[in-house]
Each structure stands twice: as C-alpha cells, then as structure tokens.
Design a protein around this motif. Structure first.
Motif, PDB file in Angstrom:
ATOM      1  N   LEU A 123       0.898  -1.123   0.089  1.00 37.88           N
ATOM      2  CA  LEU A 123      -0.053   0.053   0.077  1.00 37.88           C
ATOM      3  C   LEU A 123       0.937   1.245   0.032  1.00 37.88           C
ATOM      4  O   LEU A 123       1.222   1.740   1.155  1.00 37.88           O
ATOM      5  N   SER A 125       0.553   4.357  -0.585  1.00 38.60           N
ATOM      6  CA  SER A 125      -0.095   5.485   0.012  1.00 38.60           C
ATOM      7  C   SER A 125      -0.125   5.621   1.354  1.00 38.60           C
ATOM      8  O   SER A 125      -0.188   6.593   1.867  1.00 38.60           O
ATOM      9  N   SER A 126       0.142   4.612   1.997  1.00 34.68           N
ATOM     10  CA  SER A 126       0.028   4.252   3.591  1.00 34.68           C
ATOM     11  C   SER A 126       1.591   4.687   4.270  1.00 34.68           C
ATOM     12  O   SER A 126       2.555   4.600   3.667  1.00 34.68           O
ATOM     13  N   GLY A 132       3.968  -0.009   3.553  1.00 37.31           N
ATOM     14  CA  GLY A 132       3.905   1.431   2.806  1.00 37.31           C
ATOM     15  C   GLY A 132       5.361   1.786   2.640  1.00 37.31           C
ATOM     16  O   GLY A 132       5.650   2.951   1.971  1.00 37.31           O
ATOM     17  N   GLN A 164      -6.637  -1.204  -4.145  1.00 37.26           N
ATOM     18  CA  GLN A 164      -7.277  -0.729  -3.153  1.00 37.26           C
ATOM     19  C   GLN A 164      -6.533   0.497  -2.757  1.00 37.26           C
ATOM     20  O   GLN A 164      -6.759   1.320  -1.685  1.00 37.26           O
ATOM     21  N   ASP A 165      -5.450   0.867  -3.410  1.00 38.78           N
ATOM     22  CA  ASP A 165      -4.643   2.040  -3.193  1.00 38.78           C
ATOM     23  C   ASP A 165      -4.697   2.882  -4.577  1.00 38.78           C
ATOM     24  O   ASP A 165      -4.054   2.186  -5.537  1.00 38.78           O
ATOM     25  N   GLU A 168      -1.062   2.905  -6.328  1.00 41.37           N
ATOM     26  CA  GLU A 168      -0.362   1.529  -6.906  1.00 41.37           C
ATOM     27  C   GLU A 168      -1.374   1.511  -8.210  1.00 41.37           C
ATOM     28  O   GLU A 168      -0.791   1.131  -9.159  1.00 41.37           O
ATOM     29  N   LEU A 203      -7.929   2.742   1.628  1.00 41.22           N
ATOM     30  CA  LEU A 203      -7.439   3.939   2.318  1.00 41.22           C
ATOM     31  C   LEU A 203      -8.338   5.241   2.510  1.00 41.22           C
ATOM     32  O   LEU A 203      -7.764   6.519   2.734  1.00 41.22           O
TER      33      LEU A 203
END
Length: 310
Positions: A123, A125-126, A132, A164-165, A168, A203
């Motif tokens: 992920l 963005s995390s 991340g 989910q991101d 990505e 997210l």
C-alpha cells in the motif's frame, strides 16, 4: 478479422467472465497439484494443471462470455517472488495469456482475452511500516514485467483490478505504458478500483477522487470490481455514468460476503444479480462491459448473457 476490443465495446455491451478462485476450489486441489507443492499458488496451476484452467476458461465462454481473464491475478513480480517465480515474471504471464488465447480461439474471432493484473499486496500511499515502504519504482517495474508478458502472450486488453490504493493504480498504469513501449504493441488499458459498501477504497479514496486521479493517464476504460455486490455499487456506478467520459466496466461479487465457518459465502443467485445488472445496462449507456467477481459462476454469466442480449 476480429473487431478491435475498443470498437467492439462501443458497438455492443461486452460480457466478461466470473470468478476464477472459487472455480479452482471446486476441483478440490491438493498441495501436489501446485508447483513445488506450494498450496494456494492458484496462478501456478497454469504450469501444473493447465487442463483445469482451460476448463474454467471454456466454461465461461460456453456460458456466453465475450471476454475471459487470464489466470494471473497474483502474477506481478512481487507476488511471484513469494513463490520463487519472480525471475520468470515475463515468461510466466506470457504462458498464461497463451493458454487463455488457445481456448478463446476455439470459439472463433469474437472472443477476447483480458490480462488480469491484481494488486501487489503493498500500500504505497500508507504509512504502514511494512506495506507502505516498498519503493515506487519497484512496484511500477513489477507491473511492467507482468504487462510485458501478457502483451507478448496475445491479450486484447490489460485489466488492473481489485485495486485498493490509488497510488498503486497509477504505478500499474505507468507500468502498462512502459510495457507497451518496450514491446511496440499498444493494447487498451482498463483501470478497476475496489470500493467498500460506503463507496471508498481501503485507504479512504472516494470513487470521485479515484476517477479524477487516473482518468487522464491514457486509460481506455474505468471500472469497479469485487468487495461488494451490485446493490452497494449502485451509487458509484451512477456517478461514473454521469461523467460521460470513459466507458465503464462493472464486475460485482455475487452479493456481500458472509463468513460461514471461516469461509466467505456469496448468496446472490444468477437471477438476482442479473436483475440488478440489467438496471445498469438499461439506465447508463456508457456501462459498456459487465461481468462477475467473487462468488459468480458460469451460471451467473449465462444469466447475464440474457441481460446483454435483451
């Protein structure tokens, strides 16, 4: 000659296939069915049980699907590294695409092979200390190698799915363009995101933000798949349809998952899902492709064929 994929989607609503994983589970695979006995390596079945994968592809085409997805959902380099096949990413994806192509060609020139590209498991963005911290170039390259193999194997389009991101997704799109430049072959790109029942990615990115972020990156279609059933997707599909820019792909689960004995169970039957999907096709002209995700079977696709034909 076969009509180009983008042109076909303009002229008629295209029907995608349904779930791959649940169809594999129906065959009760044992550890020895997987490469090196690595239980759960579903993508690896293209090497050890290609007859199973061909049979699943064929079942969806017989049900009336226009498009089948390669068995490569987890075949980006970072995922294949987990099973010791990362160094073979290009060849691995090429074989999977060729396998699907062989089956599609049995049904004539009017069937399409779509290269499935699922998430890496990271992920970017995390701020997660593990998920991340993967370098962005490494994620982009993981997708570029996968896309290269799929293109060399003869896919008609690339599908970035179950994302989910949103960062990505951007990296995957860039990887697809990088692969097209390397191979010298352009193929359409579909970018699908996965939303929860409240219309947000994992997210917190809304469908509006996701669409705005990637719609100008040279993609040909935008879509939604997985996580929920068609009922929960309805508000997001309506908003996307109102944009009247990119054609839309909608691939819901067979309803929301229910946990029964540690397994996800999907209870929406073929007639119920067809009724909901018919509303999308009827009400939103730029919904140009529909199909099924988790829990959907050839029976669901056969019923959706009637929706498309009517």
């Amino acid at each position: 000659m076969k009509e180009p994929f983008v042109e076909a989607a303009k002229r008629r609503v295209l029907l995608f296939d349904g779930a791959m994983g649940t169809e594999i589970q129906k065959r009760n695979p044992r550890p020895e069915d997987f490469p090196d006995g690595k239980d759960g390596f579903n993508d690896g079945l293209i090497l050890t049980r290609p007859d199973w994968i061909k049979s699943i592809h064929r079942s969806y085409l017989e049900a009336g699907a226009d498009c089948i997805e390669t068995n490569t959902f987890g075949s980006n380099k970072l995922k294949l590294d987990e099973y010791g096949y990362g160094k073979d990413t290009v060849e691995f994806n090429r074989k999977a695409a060729q396998l699907a192509r062989e089956v599609a060609d049995e049904f004539g020139d009017n069937r399409y092979v779509i290269g499935s590209m699922g998430p890496t498991g990271f992920l970017p963005s995390s701020n997660d200390p593990d998920l991340g911290q993967k370098p962005l170039d490494e994620i982009r390259q993981a997708f570029a190698l996968q896309a290269e193999g799929l293109i060399l194997g003869g896919v008609d389009a690339l599908l970035i799915e179950t994302s989910q991101d949103i960062l990505e997704v951007k990296l995957a799109i860039e990887g697809c363009h990088q692969a097209m430049e390397k191979t010298g072959k352009k193929v359409p790109v579909i970018a699908n995101v996965t939303l929860d029942q409240y219309g947000k990615m994992l997210l917190g990115t809304s469908v509006q933000a996701a669409y705005t972020t990637v719609s100008g990156m040279g993609i040909d279609f935008f879509g939604l798949n997985c996580s929920t059933g068609p009922v929960e997707m309805a508000p997001s599909v309506r908003w996307l349809a109102e944009q009247q820019e990119l054609p839309i792909l909608v691939m819901p689960n067979a309803g929301m998952p229910h946990n029964e004995g540690g397994k996800a169970i999907y209870r929406m039957g073929p007639d119920e899902i067809a009724e909901k999907m018919a509303e999308f096709v009827r009400n939103y002209p730029n919904v140009r492709m529909i199909g099924g995700c988790c829990g959907t079977t050839p029976a669901h696709i056969a019923r959706l064929r009637k929706v498309v034909d009517s």
